[in-house]
Design an enzyme around this catalytic site. Structure first.
Site, PDB file in Angstrom:
ATOM      1  N   THR A  23       0.830  -1.206   0.000  1.00 37.53           N
ATOM      2  CA  THR A  23       0.000   0.000   0.000  1.00 37.53           C
ATOM      3  C   THR A  23       0.865   1.257   0.000  1.00 37.53           C
ATOM      4  O   THR A  23       0.632   2.199  -0.772  1.00 37.53           O
ATOM      5  CB  THR A  23      -0.952   0.006   1.203  1.00 37.53           C
ATOM      6  OG1 THR A  23      -1.937  -1.021   1.022  1.00 37.53           O
ATOM      7  CG2 THR A  23      -1.663   1.354   1.342  1.00 37.53           C
ATOM      8  N   THR A  73      12.977   5.804  10.701  1.00 37.00           N
ATOM      9  CA  THR A  73      13.992   4.823  11.073  1.00 37.00           C
ATOM     10  C   THR A  73      13.716   3.491  10.378  1.00 37.00           C
ATOM     11  O   THR A  73      12.613   2.962  10.459  1.00 37.00           O
ATOM     12  CB  THR A  73      14.010   4.613  12.600  1.00 37.00           C
ATOM     13  OG1 THR A  73      14.257   5.863  13.239  1.00 37.00           O
ATOM     14  CG2 THR A  73      15.080   3.614  12.999  1.00 37.00           C
ATOM     15  N   ASN A 104      -5.287  -9.280  -8.001  1.00 38.24           N
ATOM     16  CA  ASN A 104      -5.324  -9.940  -6.705  1.00 38.24           C
ATOM     17  C   ASN A 104      -6.596 -10.729  -6.444  1.00 38.24           C
ATOM     18  O   ASN A 104      -6.641 -11.553  -5.532  1.00 38.24           O
ATOM     19  CB  ASN A 104      -5.140  -8.904  -5.588  1.00 38.24           C
ATOM     20  CG  ASN A 104      -6.139  -7.767  -5.687  1.00 38.24           C
ATOM     21  OD1 ASN A 104      -6.264  -7.121  -6.727  1.00 38.24           O
ATOM     22  ND2 ASN A 104      -6.856  -7.501  -4.610  1.00 38.24           N
ATOM     23  N   GLN A 113       1.160  -9.445  -6.125  1.00 39.78           N
ATOM     24  CA  GLN A 113       0.682 -10.816  -6.281  1.00 39.78           C
ATOM     25  C   GLN A 113       1.517 -11.629  -7.267  1.00 39.78           C
ATOM     26  O   GLN A 113       1.317 -12.838  -7.397  1.00 39.78           O
ATOM     27  CB  GLN A 113      -0.784 -10.808  -6.736  1.00 39.78           C
ATOM     28  CG  GLN A 113      -1.760 -10.305  -5.706  1.00 39.78           C
ATOM     29  CD  GLN A 113      -1.837 -11.193  -4.474  1.00 39.78           C
ATOM     30  OE1 GLN A 113      -1.474 -12.360  -4.503  1.00 39.78           O
ATOM     31  NE2 GLN A 113      -2.306 -10.636  -3.366  1.00 39.78           N
ATOM     32  N   CYS A 135      -8.459  -6.507   1.479  1.00 35.66           N
ATOM     33  CA  CYS A 135      -8.589  -5.060   1.702  1.00 35.66           C
ATOM     34  C   CYS A 135     -10.000  -4.554   1.433  1.00 35.66           C
ATOM     35  O   CYS A 135     -10.326  -3.421   1.748  1.00 35.66           O
ATOM     36  CB  CYS A 135      -7.593  -4.303   0.827  1.00 35.66           C
ATOM     37  SG  CYS A 135      -5.879  -4.666   1.239  1.00 35.66           S
ATOM     38  N   SER A 137       5.463  -6.574  -1.586  1.00 35.66           N
ATOM     39  CA  SER A 137       5.116  -6.640  -0.167  1.00 35.66           C
ATOM     40  C   SER A 137       5.540  -7.986   0.394  1.00 35.66           C
ATOM     41  O   SER A 137       5.176  -9.034  -0.139  1.00 35.66           O
ATOM     42  CB  SER A 137       3.601  -6.453   0.004  1.00 35.66           C
ATOM     43  OG  SER A 137       3.244  -6.491   1.367  1.00 35.66           O
ATOM     44  N   HIS A 171       4.808  -9.792   3.093  1.00 31.78           N
ATOM     45  CA  HIS A 171       3.918 -10.787   3.695  1.00 31.78           C
ATOM     46  C   HIS A 171       3.135 -11.594   2.660  1.00 31.78           C
ATOM     47  O   HIS A 171       2.422 -12.537   3.010  1.00 31.78           O
ATOM     48  CB  HIS A 171       2.972 -10.134   4.718  1.00 31.78           C
ATOM     49  CG  HIS A 171       1.825  -9.370   4.141  1.00 31.78           C
ATOM     50  ND1 HIS A 171       0.549  -9.885   4.101  1.00 31.78           N
ATOM     51  CD2 HIS A 171       1.752  -8.141   3.598  1.00 31.78           C
ATOM     52  CE1 HIS A 171      -0.266  -8.993   3.556  1.00 31.78           C
ATOM     53  NE2 HIS A 171       0.440  -7.926   3.243  1.00 31.78           N
TER      54      HIS A 171
END
Length: 384
Positions: free
Chosen positions: A70, A236, A149, A178, A323, A198, A200
């Site tokens: 995102t 950070t 997706n 994806q 989502c 991404s 995950h």
């Protein structure tokens, strides 16, 4: 338990969790600090960046760490719009993009940018000629995902990239969230300027991701602060997350070499078994579809009810994308493909990992058929 919702998120590899814990415990220094702990953290961050770049066959200076898909999508789209607004204020995106892309475009509309939506055909695929027809003199960005997706349609990224080489003022953004680990990306060969991933989605950890920014491409940052990530993404750095992401990507790509064909067989078995269910129609196209996603509808069956029925049996799948699922609205992707409202409202998505098996596919298909029959009987009794 049978977990068939891997497009929503994947289970982290044990080795990934171990590396995250070790870095968090032993190398917890801020990579911007000048002392030894900071230098150690910076070294690990640099190594993770280099490893990811090598796996994607790009330069390490082209990888920017983010919090996930995102943020990467928003940074690519809004960052491009802000820095190039004097060149033009027109952006293109397909009608089946992820909510983070659609949402970013909607925000830009409010800032007086002009947005054009590219249609898709009945298979959910963009036509390159439609992209060409939508381009204007003031177009500055085209954003098209590599794999949808929800239904798994593979978009003609190579062909779009080839087209856009004729328009040097237009940047090409690809959401590959994806696709990565299941399909080759070939960012350089396909003329991609910006690409979102991404962790995950490939057995890394939530809250970690990256944006590829081709060397020479300029975008404005969305976050102001300490000028980390070459002043593109302040904050950070999540060193442990970056190290874990590099390990997850390497392991996933290694698995893709040996397990991709087996994943394709699992999907094929699943499709054949599901088609035995009365009133079930497959929404995922036969051609140009990813090996891990299968979308289907069952006429007259409410998606949410079936999802919870299967959950009681230890089977986990989803409706639309994670989502969008809680909004309980028909799939915008399926509607864009011309799927009738009632079928779009009763759609389900199964998404595989390399660990899923043919036996699981058969068990799930049988459970879906049984649950659909049961729910139809209950519905008839309620109508009496």
């Amino acid at each position: 338990m049978i977990y068939f919702d891997n497009s929503a998120t994947t289970r982290p590899y044990k080795e990934v969790l171990d590396s995250f814990l070790k870095v968090s415990n032993d190398f917890y220094g801020n990579p911007s600090s000048l002392h030894g702990l900071g230098v150690q953290a910076e070294k690990l961050l640099t190594q993770a960046r280099s490893q990811i770049a090598n796996l994607l066959e790009v330069k390490s200076t082209e990888i920017y760490f983010t919090s996930g898909g995102t943020e990467s999508n928003n940074l690519a789209i809004k960052g491009t719009a802000l820095v190039h607004k004097n060149k033009g204020r027109h952006l293109l995106f397909s009608s089946i993009e992820h909510p983070s892309v659609r949402g970013a475009m909607e925000q830009l509309k409010k800032l007086d940018f002009d947005i054009t939506t590219i249609p898709v055909d009945s298979n959910g695929r963009v036509n390159v000629e439609d992209v060409k027809a939508s381009i204007r003199k003031d177009t500055i960005l085209v954003s098209v995902m590599q794999v949808n997706n929800e239904v798994g349609t593979i978009q003609p990224i190579k062909e779009i990239g080839k087209l856009l080489k004729q328009y040097p003022n237009i940047l090409f953004h690809v959401d590959a969230v994806q696709a990565i680990g299941k399909l080759p990306l070939d960012l350089v060969g396909n003329g991609v300027d910006l690409c979102s991933i991404s962790a995950h989605k490939f057995h890394g950890l939530k809250g970690t991701g990256a944006l590829f920014i081709r060397e020479g491409v300029r975008i404005d940052p969305l976050l102001s602060g300490g000028n980390q990530e070459w002043q593109i993404r302040s904050g950070t750095e999540n060193v442990a997350g970056a190290v874990a992401m590099a390990k997850a990507l390497r392991m996933t790509m290694e698995k893709s070499v040996s397990e991709l064909k087996r994943m394709e067989r699992v999907k094929s078995v699943l499709k054949a078994e599901l088609e035995k269910t009365d009133g079930l129609s497959i929404n995922t196209p036969v051609e140009h579809s990813a090996p891990h996603i299968l979308n289907f509808s069952i006429k007259g069956i409410k998606a949410e009810v079936l999802i919870h029925t299967l959950e009681q049996k230890g089977i986990y799948l989803s409706t639309t994308s994670a989502c969008s699922s809680k909004k309980q609205l028909p799939s915008q992707t399926l509607l864009a493909m011309g799927v009738p409202d009632d079928l779009a409202d009763s759609a389900f998505r199964i998404s595989l990992s390399y660990d899923n098996t043919e036996e699981e596919a058969k068990l799930v298909a049988a459970a879906i058929e049984e649950a659909a029959k049961h729910l139809r009987k209950v519905m008839k009794l309620n109508e009496l």
